[in-house]
Design a protein around this motif. Structure first.
Motif, PDB file in Angstrom:
ATOM      1  N   PHE A 168       0.836  -1.205   0.000  1.00  0.00           N
ATOM      2  CA  PHE A 168       0.000   0.000   0.000  1.00  0.00           C
ATOM      3  C   PHE A 168       0.868   1.252   0.000  1.00  0.00           C
ATOM      4  CE2 PHE A 168      -2.051   3.357   2.547  1.00  0.00           C
ATOM      5  CZ  PHE A 168      -3.118   3.649   1.714  1.00  0.00           C
ATOM      6  N   GLN A 169       1.886   1.275   0.828  1.00  0.00           N
ATOM      7  CA  GLN A 169       2.786   2.427   0.875  1.00  0.00           C
ATOM      8  C   GLN A 169       3.499   2.631  -0.460  1.00  0.00           C
ATOM      9  OE1 GLN A 169       5.267   1.402   4.196  1.00  0.00           O
ATOM     10  NE2 GLN A 169       3.818   2.197   5.724  1.00  0.00           N
ATOM     11  N   ASN A 170       3.900   1.522  -1.061  1.00  0.00           N
ATOM     12  CA  ASN A 170       4.549   1.618  -2.377  1.00  0.00           C
ATOM     13  C   ASN A 170       3.619   2.219  -3.417  1.00  0.00           C
ATOM     14  OD1 ASN A 170       7.006   0.629  -1.604  1.00  0.00           O
ATOM     15  ND2 ASN A 170       6.628  -1.470  -2.269  1.00  0.00           N
ATOM     16  N   GLN A 171       2.355   1.787  -3.402  1.00  0.00           N
ATOM     17  CA  GLN A 171       1.411   2.320  -4.377  1.00  0.00           C
ATOM     18  C   GLN A 171       1.119   3.790  -4.118  1.00  0.00           C
ATOM     19  OE1 GLN A 171      -2.078   0.172  -5.424  1.00  0.00           O
ATOM     20  NE2 GLN A 171      -1.061  -1.826  -5.510  1.00  0.00           N
ATOM     21  N   GLN A 172       1.088   4.179  -2.838  1.00  0.00           N
ATOM     22  CA  GLN A 172       0.886   5.588  -2.515  1.00  0.00           C
ATOM     23  C   GLN A 172       2.048   6.425  -3.049  1.00  0.00           C
ATOM     24  OE1 GLN A 172      -2.439   5.620  -1.778  1.00  0.00           O
ATOM     25  NE2 GLN A 172      -1.989   7.133  -0.201  1.00  0.00           N
ATOM     26  N   GLU A 173       3.255   5.941  -2.815  1.00  0.00           N
ATOM     27  CA  GLU A 173       4.425   6.653  -3.311  1.00  0.00           C
ATOM     28  C   GLU A 173       4.431   6.697  -4.836  1.00  0.00           C
ATOM     29  OE1 GLU A 173       6.683   8.326  -1.616  1.00  0.00           O
ATOM     30  OE2 GLU A 173       5.551   7.886   0.212  1.00  0.00           O
ATOM     31  N   TYR A 174       3.978   5.609  -5.445  1.00  0.00           N
ATOM     32  CA  TYR A 174       3.932   5.551  -6.907  1.00  0.00           C
ATOM     33  C   TYR A 174       2.945   6.569  -7.466  1.00  0.00           C
ATOM     34  CZ  TYR A 174       3.446   3.597 -11.604  1.00  0.00           C
ATOM     35  OH  TYR A 174       3.410   3.431 -12.968  1.00  0.00           O
ATOM     36  N   GLU A 175       1.784   6.677  -6.824  1.00  0.00           N
ATOM     37  CA  GLU A 175       0.787   7.651  -7.273  1.00  0.00           C
ATOM     38  C   GLU A 175       1.311   9.080  -7.111  1.00  0.00           C
ATOM     39  OE1 GLU A 175      -1.991   7.111  -8.875  1.00  0.00           O
ATOM     40  OE2 GLU A 175      -1.568   4.958  -8.829  1.00  0.00           O
ATOM     41  N   LYS A 176       2.019   9.331  -5.990  1.00  0.00           N
ATOM     42  CA  LYS A 176       2.597  10.666  -5.789  1.00  0.00           C
ATOM     43  C   LYS A 176       3.645  10.957  -6.856  1.00  0.00           C
ATOM     44  CE  LYS A 176       1.979  10.777  -0.748  1.00  0.00           C
ATOM     45  NZ  LYS A 176       2.678  10.786   0.559  1.00  0.00           N
ATOM     46  N   ALA A 177       4.440   9.943  -7.185  1.00  0.00           N
ATOM     47  CA  ALA A 177       5.469  10.119  -8.215  1.00  0.00           C
ATOM     48  C   ALA A 177       4.826  10.394  -9.570  1.00  0.00           C
ATOM     49  CB  ALA A 177       6.355   8.874  -8.286  1.00  0.00           C
TER      50      ALA A 177
END
Length: 342
Positions: A168-177
């Motif tokens: 989940f954290q990875n996907q959040q960071e990915y969306e921010k990127a």
């Protein structure tokens, strides 16, 4: 069950007259050790070879016969054991297959348990549980479950929780990127699709640096193209002006200085003559000024320019002056264009 027990009697092979057999071999070797084949004796030589081969075959045949007799009891024993234990082999194979089927079923049950736990945890973060299918196989060992084989250990559940949270954290960071990339591209007026694909193999900082680099490169290209077009327009405008000036110079009528008559055809009308005389009697009023920089090929070219001005009614030190006249290093037309920015 009665264990297998057997009594083995070691077979014995006794070679009769061993020394005599060995001596016979030695005699044959000694007799033919230096044997020479010749053209004159070739027929007899072939017969000698045939006799030696026949003797060798007799020895080999006897060896094979004795060996077969020695191994016959071993073959019979081996066949007896295989035939007798075959029913037990069938039982072993059946139980082994049942054990394998049971273990496969247990793995399937444990996998369903792991997937169910992941699905519940993923729902809390609104994640698609299918993205964890390949990782779920890492948690179906018997050591990941309680003694009943279907209940997850606390340590296993903690590991699964961490896995889902980390994703989940990875996907959040990915969306921010992705948002940062799209925003940067929008600011530069660029499409973000190729840079979003780069994010799979590069860090956000690397992608943003690539966007900036591509943007600067594109601006340099556009600036170079703008300068090129402007220079082409300036050259075209310069040629047009030169053509207009040449046309005006050719259209100026040549006047006889003594009679005032127009040469090369054409008459001044009486009204025009009166207007010119009236203008000559009135004082001139200068209302505009221009500084002109002219480049000549040589002195004759300069004199021709002065003559042209005179024909147009401009006289040196009367209504124009020359300042800064000097000789310069020779310039080509392209060098002059570059120097003046045309």
């Amino acid at each position: 069950m009665q264990e297998l027990q057997a009594k083995v009697t070691q077979a014995q092979v006794e070679i009769i007259d061993r020394e005599k057999f060995e001596q016979g071999i030695a005699d044959v070797v000694a007799k033919y050790e230096n044997y020479t084949v010749t053209a004159a004796t070739i027929k007899d030589d072939k017969q000698v070879l045939a006799d030696l081969r026949k003797l060798k075959k007799q020895i080999s045949d006897e060896r094979i016969k004795i060996k077969r007799e020695l191994s016959q009891s071993a073959d019979e024993f081996d066949k007896y054991i295989k035939d007798t234990s075959e029913p037990m082999d069938e039982i072993i194979n059946k139980i082994a297959q049942d054990v394998k089927d049971f273990e496969e079923h247990q793995k399937a049950v444990r996998l369903d348990t792991v997937k169910g736990y992941i699905a519940n945890k993923a729902a809390e973060y609104m994640l698609d549980p299918r993205i964890f299918d390949s990782k779920a196989l890492d948690y179906i060992k018997a050591g990941d479950f309680m003694a009943d084989g279907v209940t997850l250990k606390k340590a296993t559940m903690k590991s699964l929780d961490d896995m889902v949270t980390f994703e989940f954290q990875n996907q959040q960071e990915y969306e921010k990127a992705k948002a940062a990339i799209s925003g940067q591209c929008a600011e530069y007026g660029m499409t973000d699709l190729p840079y979003l694909r780069m994010l799979q193999d590069m860090s956000l900082a690397e992608v943003l640096e690539q966007i900036k680099s591509d943007y600067l490169f594109q601006k340099q290209k556009e600036e170079a193209e703008r300068v090129r077009r402007e220079r082409e327009q300036q050259l075209a405008e310069q040629r047009r002006k030169e053509q207009e000036q040449a046309q005006k110079a050719s259209d100026v009528p040549q006047v006889d200085p003594e009679t005032g008559e127009i040469l090369d055809g054409g008459d001044l009308s009486q009204n025009n003559q009166n207007a010119i005389r009236g203008a000559e009697n009135e004082p001139k009023l200068y209302t505009q000024k221009m500084t002109l920089e002219v480049y000549f090929e040589d002195t004759a070219d300069k004199d021709r320019f002065k003559a042209g001005l005179s024909q147009l009614g401009f006289e040196h030190k009367q209504n124009y002056q020359v300042s800064g006249y000097q000789r310069i290093e020779p310039l080509t037309q392209s060098e002059l264009n570059w120097q003046c920015g045309w």
